[in-house]
Motif scaffolding. Structure first.
Motif, PDB file in Angstrom:
ATOM      1  N   ASP A   1      87.389   2.575-107.460  1.00  0.00           N
ATOM      2  CA  ASP A   1      87.892   3.197-108.683  1.00  0.00           C
ATOM      3  C   ASP A   1      89.191   2.494-109.052  1.00  0.00           C
ATOM      4  O   ASP A   1      89.890   1.963-108.177  1.00  0.00           O
ATOM      5  N   GLU A   2      89.515   2.497-110.325  1.00  0.00           N
ATOM      6  CA  GLU A   2      90.681   1.736-110.754  1.00  0.00           C
ATOM      7  C   GLU A   2      91.940   2.197-110.017  1.00  0.00           C
ATOM      8  O   GLU A   2      92.269   3.376-109.976  1.00  0.00           O
ATOM      9  N   GLY A   3      92.591   1.212-109.373  1.00  0.00           N
ATOM     10  CA  GLY A   3      93.822   1.481-108.658  1.00  0.00           C
ATOM     11  C   GLY A   3      93.653   2.091-107.283  1.00  0.00           C
ATOM     12  O   GLY A   3      94.632   2.346-106.591  1.00  0.00           O
ATOM     13  N   THR A   4      92.398   2.317-106.856  1.00  0.00           N
ATOM     14  CA  THR A   4      92.113   2.888-105.534  1.00  0.00           C
ATOM     15  C   THR A   4      91.461   1.820-104.671  1.00  0.00           C
ATOM     16  O   THR A   4      90.443   1.233-105.072  1.00  0.00           O
ATOM     17  N   TYR A   5      92.023   1.576-103.502  1.00  0.00           N
ATOM     18  CA  TYR A   5      91.540   0.491-102.645  1.00  0.00           C
ATOM     19  C   TYR A   5      90.970   1.062-101.356  1.00  0.00           C
ATOM     20  O   TYR A   5      91.470   2.050-100.814  1.00  0.00           O
ATOM     21  N   ASP A   6      89.917   0.434-100.864  1.00  0.00           N
ATOM     22  CA  ASP A   6      89.191   0.921 -99.701  1.00  0.00           C
ATOM     23  C   ASP A   6      89.574   0.077 -98.481  1.00  0.00           C
ATOM     24  O   ASP A   6      89.154  -1.084 -98.359  1.00  0.00           O
ATOM     25  N   ARG A   7      90.340   0.651 -97.592  1.00  0.00           N
ATOM     26  CA  ARG A   7      90.784  -0.068 -96.401  1.00  0.00           C
ATOM     27  C   ARG A   7      89.624  -0.418 -95.485  1.00  0.00           C
ATOM     28  O   ARG A   7      89.672  -1.422 -94.778  1.00  0.00           O
ATOM     29  N   ARG A   8      88.580   0.400 -95.492  1.00  0.00           N
ATOM     30  CA  ARG A   8      87.425   0.085 -94.640  1.00  0.00           C
ATOM     31  C   ARG A   8      86.718  -1.177 -95.119  1.00  0.00           C
ATOM     32  O   ARG A   8      86.250  -1.975 -94.306  1.00  0.00           O
ATOM     33  N   ALA A   9      86.641  -1.353 -96.444  1.00  0.00           N
ATOM     34  CA  ALA A   9      86.035  -2.577 -96.972  1.00  0.00           C
ATOM     35  C   ALA A   9      86.877  -3.789 -96.596  1.00  0.00           C
ATOM     36  O   ALA A   9      86.340  -4.844 -96.212  1.00  0.00           O
ATOM     37  N   VAL A  10      88.190  -3.655 -96.710  1.00  0.00           N
ATOM     38  CA  VAL A  10      89.069  -4.746 -96.307  1.00  0.00           C
ATOM     39  C   VAL A  10      88.841  -5.102 -94.847  1.00  0.00           C
ATOM     40  O   VAL A  10      88.740  -6.284 -94.477  1.00  0.00           O
ATOM     41  N   ALA A  11      88.749  -4.078 -94.001  1.00  0.00           N
ATOM     42  CA  ALA A  11      88.556  -4.312 -92.571  1.00  0.00           C
ATOM     43  C   ALA A  11      87.251  -5.047 -92.301  1.00  0.00           C
ATOM     44  O   ALA A  11      87.190  -5.945 -91.446  1.00  0.00           O
ATOM     45  N   ARG A  12      86.176  -4.678 -93.030  1.00  0.00           N
ATOM     46  CA  ARG A  12      84.891  -5.355 -92.817  1.00  0.00           C
ATOM     47  C   ARG A  12      84.968  -6.817 -93.246  1.00  0.00           C
ATOM     48  O   ARG A  12      84.454  -7.705 -92.549  1.00  0.00           O
ATOM     49  N   TYR A  13      85.615  -7.090 -94.375  1.00  0.00           N
ATOM     50  CA  TYR A  13      85.748  -8.482 -94.787  1.00  0.00           C
ATOM     51  C   TYR A  13      86.600  -9.269 -93.791  1.00  0.00           C
ATOM     52  O   TYR A  13      86.327 -10.449 -93.522  1.00  0.00           O
ATOM     53  N   ARG A  14      87.603  -8.646 -93.240  1.00  0.00           N
ATOM     54  CA  ARG A  14      88.403  -9.326 -92.224  1.00  0.00           C
ATOM     55  C   ARG A  14      87.550  -9.644 -90.999  1.00  0.00           C
ATOM     56  O   ARG A  14      87.687 -10.712 -90.398  1.00  0.00           O
ATOM     57  N   GLU A  15      86.664  -8.724 -90.620  1.00  0.00           N
ATOM     58  CA  GLU A  15      85.759  -8.999 -89.495  1.00  0.00           C
ATOM     59  C   GLU A  15      84.884 -10.219 -89.776  1.00  0.00           C
ATOM     60  O   GLU A  15      84.693 -11.079 -88.907  1.00  0.00           O
ATOM     61  N   ILE A  16      84.339 -10.285 -90.987  1.00  0.00           N
ATOM     62  CA  ILE A  16      83.440 -11.389 -91.327  1.00  0.00           C
ATOM     63  C   ILE A  16      84.205 -12.710 -91.362  1.00  0.00           C
ATOM     64  O   ILE A  16      83.745 -13.735 -90.827  1.00  0.00           O
ATOM     65  N   LEU A  17      85.373 -12.704 -91.991  1.00  0.00           N
ATOM     66  CA  LEU A  17      86.160 -13.927 -92.065  1.00  0.00           C
ATOM     67  C   LEU A  17      86.631 -14.374 -90.676  1.00  0.00           C
ATOM     68  O   LEU A  17      86.630 -15.570 -90.360  1.00  0.00           O
ATOM     69  N   GLN A  18      87.023 -13.413 -89.844  1.00  0.00           N
ATOM     70  CA  GLN A  18      87.432 -13.771 -88.485  1.00  0.00           C
ATOM     71  C   GLN A  18      86.251 -14.311 -87.695  1.00  0.00           C
ATOM     72  O   GLN A  18      86.395 -15.233 -86.868  1.00  0.00           O
ATOM     73  N   ALA A  19      85.048 -13.760 -87.944  1.00  0.00           N
ATOM     74  CA  ALA A  19      83.845 -14.271 -87.286  1.00  0.00           C
ATOM     75  C   ALA A  19      83.609 -15.730 -87.650  1.00  0.00           C
ATOM     76  O   ALA A  19      83.189 -16.538 -86.811  1.00  0.00           O
ATOM     77  N   MET A  20      83.875 -16.091 -88.884  1.00  0.00           N
ATOM     78  CA  MET A  20      83.758 -17.496 -89.280  1.00  0.00           C
ATOM     79  C   MET A  20      84.760 -18.345 -88.526  1.00  0.00           C
ATOM     80  O   MET A  20      84.423 -19.401 -87.968  1.00  0.00           O
ATOM     81  N   ARG A  21      86.001 -17.898 -88.512  1.00  0.00           N
ATOM     82  CA  ARG A  21      87.033 -18.649 -87.802  1.00  0.00           C
ATOM     83  C   ARG A  21      86.681 -18.808 -86.332  1.00  0.00           C
ATOM     84  O   ARG A  21      86.856 -19.882 -85.738  1.00  0.00           O
ATOM     85  N   ASP A  22      86.176 -17.746 -85.722  1.00  0.00           N
ATOM     86  CA  ASP A  22      85.825 -17.790 -84.309  1.00  0.00           C
ATOM     87  C   ASP A  22      84.701 -18.775 -84.021  1.00  0.00           C
ATOM     88  O   ASP A  22      84.577 -19.271 -82.896  1.00  0.00           O
ATOM     89  N   ARG A  23      83.887 -19.056 -85.031  1.00  0.00           N
ATOM     90  CA  ARG A  23      82.766 -19.986 -84.881  1.00  0.00           C
ATOM     91  C   ARG A  23      83.094 -21.380 -85.389  1.00  0.00           C
ATOM     92  O   ARG A  23      82.207 -22.222 -85.546  1.00  0.00           O
ATOM     93  N   GLY A  24      84.374 -21.610 -85.665  1.00  0.00           N
ATOM     94  CA  GLY A  24      84.802 -22.927 -86.121  1.00  0.00           C
ATOM     95  C   GLY A  24      84.400 -23.241 -87.536  1.00  0.00           C
ATOM     96  O   GLY A  24      84.238 -24.413 -87.895  1.00  0.00           O
ATOM     97  N   MET A  25      84.282 -22.202 -88.380  1.00  0.00           N
ATOM     98  CA  MET A  25      83.828 -22.367 -89.752  1.00  0.00           C
ATOM     99  C   MET A  25      84.962 -22.054 -90.712  1.00  0.00           C
ATOM    100  O   MET A  25      85.596 -21.002 -90.615  1.00  0.00           O
ATOM    101  N   GLU A  26      85.204 -22.966 -91.645  1.00  0.00           N
ATOM    102  CA  GLU A  26      86.237 -22.779 -92.662  1.00  0.00           C
ATOM    103  C   GLU A  26      85.690 -21.892 -93.770  1.00  0.00           C
ATOM    104  O   GLU A  26      84.687 -22.227 -94.405  1.00  0.00           O
ATOM    105  N   PRO A  27      86.331 -20.754 -94.075  1.00  0.00           N
ATOM    106  CA  PRO A  27      85.851 -19.925 -95.175  1.00  0.00           C
ATOM    107  C   PRO A  27      86.294 -20.481 -96.530  1.00  0.00           C
ATOM    108  O   PRO A  27      87.414 -20.957 -96.687  1.00  0.00           O
ATOM    109  N   MET A  28      85.390 -20.417 -97.482  1.00  0.00           N
ATOM    110  CA  MET A  28      85.750 -20.561 -98.892  1.00  0.00           C
ATOM    111  C   MET A  28      85.366 -19.247 -99.553  1.00  0.00           C
ATOM    112  O   MET A  28      84.206 -18.835 -99.486  1.00  0.00           O
TER     113      MET A  28
END
Length: 471
Positions: free
Chosen positions: A85-112
């Motif tokens: 919703d406008e101006g409302t941010y979901d910390r759980r979604a942020v956390a999931r994206y951080r997990e995915i991006l960290q998974a890339m880093r852990d596998r030697g993959m550069e995220p774009m």
């Protein structure tokens, strides 16, 4: 056997988009669009898609990508998850994206990371979407939040994916939401997207001076069907200007060209890309046809005699192979003087009739351009795993990995390119890696072999770091 050597640090990977792979993206305009009868081929729905939002779902496919030897992956962030919703941010979604991006880093993959890939939150769509000039500030605010939360894991950003496709399918053909046949509104949307890109570029650099920011351009090659026809030549020039040039050149010189603008310079747009993202799929021969007003008075023909992709919902092939077209598009983009990433390239081919040939012919053309001085930094194949292909639903299969939509099982791995470790070569006799000084000095070597797969030969070889045994 052929070896192609690329510079050290060259990125080899695949690309995905959030709505197409995550599943259950219920809060954007595409989910609502899918619920309307007749909007999606065969009545398909994205549903759980490829299950990437489920715990371990994205990570399992990233394991497969890493096992292929991919050292990068391009993905997108779903705005409606981050800001439901406008101006409302979901910390759980942020956390999931951080997990995915960290998974890339852990596998030697550069995220774009792409910040907008066709989908808008419902609250954005209901307030006028990209037709409303307020979208520029809304997008800027969203980008600022995402970069603040994820920027420590990301160096490469794409602001917006294919603005010209968003407009062509949403405001001319009516096949994407909002389903309009209103070119004037579409031009207004493109104007706002270019300004929003500029705003996002400035925000990202204010927050992270090391970031590299670009825009993913869908660049088609247009040629006159009959070079001797003045009408075909004029229509080709018009198509190229409106579809390609307006959005391609705006982040270079800041000009919002006619018919999107008046040609005046928008200051924040000037030099607002650190790299050029090239999405290349199609080569069209253009024929003037006054009977086709909804297709801009043109008929689009594929190169004669070229291998064809699978068919779309309209019964026509999606594309034909054109290695020459790929080379020409890369050379055109290079004239803007920025590094290039091929941010998408692929073909729908469920039976793997032409995908191996695409890679075996397009990548040498990319290598040719690189040898001629074009600064190409990476190649992202579309796509890693079969996914929900927008209005074509599950009917077009672009994935290197085959997906059983009903079960979610990855049914098989299709042929692809093999990456050798620097300093290795593949022995043509048995495929085992053997030491060689020929590829040292910080380059990546790529080789082509045939993989025999019952019932017959299915040409190709694969990204697979450090090993070359076929599967």
């Amino acid at each position: 056997m052929k070896t192609l050597s690329f510079p050290d640090g060259f990125l080899w990977g695949t690309a995905t988009a959030a709505h197409q792979v995550e599943g259950d993206n219920r809060n954007n305009q595409w989910w609502a669009w899918e619920e309307q009868p007749g909007r999606i081929w065969r009545g398909d729905r994205s549903g759980r898609a490829c299950g990437w939002w489920e715990p371990g779902g994205a990570e399992a496919d990233l394991d497969r990508a890493a096992e292929m030897g991919q050292n990068a992956h391009r993905l997108s962030i779903e705005w409606s998850r981050i800001e439901p919703d406008e101006g409302t941010y979901d910390r759980r979604a942020v956390a999931r994206y951080r997990e995915i991006l960290q998974a890339m880093r852990d596998r030697g993959m550069e995220p774009m990371v792409t910040l907008h890939h066709f989908t808008d939150p419902l609250w954005v769509a209901r307030s006028g979407g990209w037709e409303n000039s307020r979208i520029i500030d809304r997008f800027r605010r969203y980008v600022r939040y995402v970069v603040g939360e994820l920027g420590d894991l990301v160096r490469l950003w794409c602001t917006i994916n294919e603005p010209n496709i968003y407009i062509a399918f949403g405001y001319l053909l009516g096949e994407f939401p909002p389903g309009r046949h209103d070119p004037l509104r579409g031009l207004r949307v493109l104007n706002h997207m270019l300004r929003a890109h500029a705003a996002a570029y400035r925000v990202i650099h204010q927050m992270d001076g090391r970031a590299q920011v670009g825009l993913a351009h869908h660049i088609a090659l247009f040629e006159p069907a009959d070079p001797g026809s003045a009408l075909d030549r004029a229509m080709t020039a018009l198509q190229d200007h409106v579809f390609n040039a307006v959005s391609l050149y705006a982040p270079h010189d800041g000009k919002i060209r006619f018919p999107v603008g008046t040609g005046l310079v928008h200051g924040p747009l000037v030099d607002s890309q650190d790299f050029i993202g090239v999405n290349y799929y199609v080569h069209y021969r253009v024929r003037f046809d006054p009977r086709r007003p909804t297709q801009a008075l043109a008929r689009y023909l594929l190169p004669p005699g070229a291998p064809l992709s699978d068919i779309k919902a309209d019964g026509e092939p999606y594309a034909a192979l054109s290695p020459r077209g790929f080379y020409r598009v890369l050379k055109r983009a290079a004239r803007l003087g920025k590094p290039i990433y091929v941010t998408e390239n692929g073909i729908p081919d469920a039976a793997d009739r032409v995908r191996p040939l695409l890679l075996a012919t397009y990548l040498p053309q990319m290598h040719r351009a690189l040898r001629e001085g074009v600064d190409i930094r990476g190649y992202f194949h579309w796509t890693l795993v079969d996914n929900f292909e927008w209005a074509e639903g599950w009917g077009l299969r672009f994935g290197l990995i085959e997906l059983d939509v009903a079960t979610g099982e990855r049914a098989s791995q299709r042929p692809f390119l093999r990456r050798d470790r620097p300093g290795q070569r593949v022995d043509p006799g048995d495929g085992r890696p053997v030491r060689s000084g020929g590829h040292g000095g910080g380059v990546s070597a790529f080789r082509w072999r045939s993989l025999n797969r019952s019932p017959g030969a299915r040409a190709f070889s694969a990204f697979r770091r450090g090993r070359s045994s076929s599967r």
